[in-house]
Scaffold this active site. Structure first.
Site, PDB file in Angstrom:
ATOM      1  CE  LYS A  78       7.041   5.175  32.368  1.00 16.10           C
ATOM      2  NZ  LYS A  78       7.541   4.781  31.021  1.00 16.10           N
ATOM      3  CB  SER A 153      10.433   7.446  30.492  1.00 12.87           C
ATOM      4  OG  SER A 153       9.542   6.450  30.054  1.00 12.87           O
ATOM      5  CB  SER A 177      10.536   3.887  28.483  1.00 13.73           C
ATOM      6  OG  SER A 177      10.944   5.173  28.126  1.00 13.73           O
TER       7      SER A 177
HETATM    8  N1  GLN Z   1      13.792   7.677  25.506  1.00 11.15           N
HETATM    9  C1  GLN Z   1      12.814   7.536  24.459  1.00 11.15           C
HETATM   10  C2  GLN Z   1      12.097   8.842  24.269  1.00 11.15           C
HETATM   11  O1  GLN Z   1      12.480   9.777  24.902  1.00 11.15           O
HETATM   12  C3  GLN Z   1      11.871   6.415  24.775  1.00 11.15           C
HETATM   13  C4  GLN Z   1      10.848   6.774  25.731  1.00 11.15           C
HETATM   14  C5  GLN Z   1       9.882   5.642  26.011  1.00 11.15           C
HETATM   15  O2  GLN Z   1      10.099   4.499  25.640  1.00 11.15           O
HETATM   16  N2  GLN Z   1       8.785   5.999  26.630  1.00 11.15           N
HETATM   17  O3  GLN Z   1      11.190   8.956  23.491  1.00 11.15           O
END
Ligand code: GLN
Length: 476
Positions: A78, A153, A177
């Site tokens: 990532k 994400s 994410s």
């Molecule tokens: N979708 C969640 C957010 O927008 C989690 C994001 C993540 O785990 N980085 O905060």
């Protein structure tokens, strides 16, 4: 063809000299070449670097040395994990031109284990959101159906594994994410216990929640990657000293006698019936394998989303203060320092990141702190207590990973609340700091993958992986 091998088999063959790291790498690079134009899992492919490493590994094998447990296995990272000499963008314009002078600890551990780093994957900017549409470089598409999102994400990492570009990938999970994109892409994704994996070199989003974890096609490969990256690191003060369990050795122990609870609060409103049906099937499969399955309750988990959307933005507003046009990446010139910072941040950050910074700054401001941030912390304590009470009765808990299968691109971009709801099942274990894993479990009515989530108490990775392996073996 090596792209059908598991990471463990691929490495075993390389270590035994049965095939070369260099030639199998070419198959993966070929797949990326052929299909990543459409999927867009990668922000950058570091083919030359991977080829040089593969050649060194083949040489080591020829010289009788063992290059390590991931010898010759391509891994995607990532793009919020720092890589020495390779740009780390967080899929944001604000980091334009920034090249880290060091590797994240997980990256060093991968290299020591013989892995081939083949590139950096797309994400929602600074890991904020859940569809990988919020990237400054355009969306990633779901390899199962390119009109759909891969989740996020860590959508690029999930898509890379689902598309067969790499057997393994790393992501970060602050509110889901890793697990949510794993579910939507039909791969395994796991968030370790808070502190299990060093975050040195992970660009921070919400520091009390962030964890790095593995993506893989199989539970065994996820376990293998987890074992490589986990363990105490003096460079991360939040990393814990407990020894890493040899989870892969326990995978075939089964679930006989284990107590499994299906979390009622995460099975009701908002969960698509076809997703809930797969979770029921999964619980029946565990019962058939000898587990004792009952309904469980984690009452405060219903407040997880509300608490998270105060705590995570509050921490993000503080963490992202460092991107000021002075220290990293982009600088938009202006007559004085203050205007330069405003212009840089205005131009460099996307809309969702700005929204989080504003929400977080508001929640932390004098007069509102107790009402918002303080209250959210109290709710977090309640969630921790409710999980602890549930784990007095159960060894593991079960829930959906995501309320739905992969949704069409553009479906939720105009509605932040709808996007936030994606993580209703994953956020509670970030707030509690406990480990959780998403295992592919059949498909929904639309034929797209469904993920079942196995949750375990802190440091409970061993039992969690065992249950995950049992589920994987039972899926029809
Ligand atoms: N979708 C969640 C957010 O927008 C989690 C994001 C993540 O785990 N980085 O905060």
């Amino acid at each position: 063809m090596s792209s059908y091998l598991s990471a463990r088999e691929l490495a075993a063959g390389v270590r035994a000299g049965e095939w070369s790291a260099a030639s199998s790498l070419e198959e993966y690079l070929g797949a990326i070449d052929e299909s990543d134009g459409e999927v867009h899992a990668f922000n950058v492919v570091t083919a030359d670097d991977a080829r040089a490493t593969a050649a060194a590994i083949d040489e080591a094998v020829a010289a009788g040395r063992d290059p390590g447990p991931l010898a010759g296995v391509p891994v995607a990272l990532k793009d919020n994990l720092c890589t020495h000499g390779v740009a780390t963008t967080c899929s944001s314009l604000i980091l334009e031109g920034w090249v880290p002078p060091y590797d994240a600890t997980v990256v060093s551990r991968l290299r020591e284990a013989g892995a081939l780093i083949v590139g950096k994957t797309n994400l929602d900017e600074f890991a904020m959101a859940g569809s990988t549409e919020n990237s400054a470089f355009g969306p990633t598409r779901n390899p199962h159906d390119t009109t759909r999102v891969p989740g996020g994400s860590s959508g690029g990492s999930a898509a890379s594994v689902a598309a067969g570009f790499t057997p393994l990938a790393l992501g970060s999970d602050t509110g889901g994410s890793i697990r949510q994109p794993a579910a939507l892409c039909g791969v395994v994704g796991m968030k370790p216990t808070y502190g299990r994996v060093s975050r040195y070199g992970l660009v921070a989003f919400a520091s009390s929640l962030d964890q790095i974890g593995p993506f893989a096609r199989t539970v065994d490969d996820a376990a293998l990657l987890f074992e490589v990256i986990a363990g105490r690191d003096p460079l991360d003060a939040t990393s814990i000293p407990e020894p890493v369990p040899a989870v892969s050795e326990q995978l075939d122990r089964g679930v006989e006698g284990l107590r499994v609870g299906v979390v009622g609060e995460l099975m009701g409103e908002g969960i698509a019936p076809d997703v809930a049906a797969r979770v029921h099937e999964a619980s029946e499969a565990l019962r058939a394998a000898g587990a004792k399955v009952e309904d469980a309750s984690v009452p405060a988990s219903i407040f997880g989303l509300s608490a998270y959307y105060l705590i995570a933005p509050a921490e993000a507003s503080s963490n992202l203060a460092r991107f000021d046009g002075v220290r990293y990446g982009l600088r938009v010139d202006a007559p004085n320092t203050n205007d330069m910072m405003v212009a840089t941040r205005t131009q460099g950050f996307g809309a969702e990141v700005k929204r989080r910074i504003m929400l977080g700054t508001y929640a932390l401001s004098a007069g509102y702190y107790d009402a918002y941030y303080g209250k959210a912390q109290k709710v977090r304590t309640l969630i921790i207590r409710d999980f602890a009470a549930a784990y007095d009765r159960f060894d593991v808990l079960l829930s959906p990973t995501s309320p739905t299968t992969a949704f069409p691109l553009g479906d939720k971009t105009a509605d932040p609340m709808a996007m936030y709801m994606n993580d209703v099942c994953t956020i509670p274990s970030n707030l509690s700091g406990d480990p959780a894993i998403s295992v592919p479990y059949g498909t929904g009515d639309d034929g797209l993958p469904v993920g079942v989530q196995v949750l375990a108490p802190a440091l409970g990775e061993e039992v969690m992986f065992r249950v995950a392996a049992t589920l994987e073996a039972s899926v029809s």
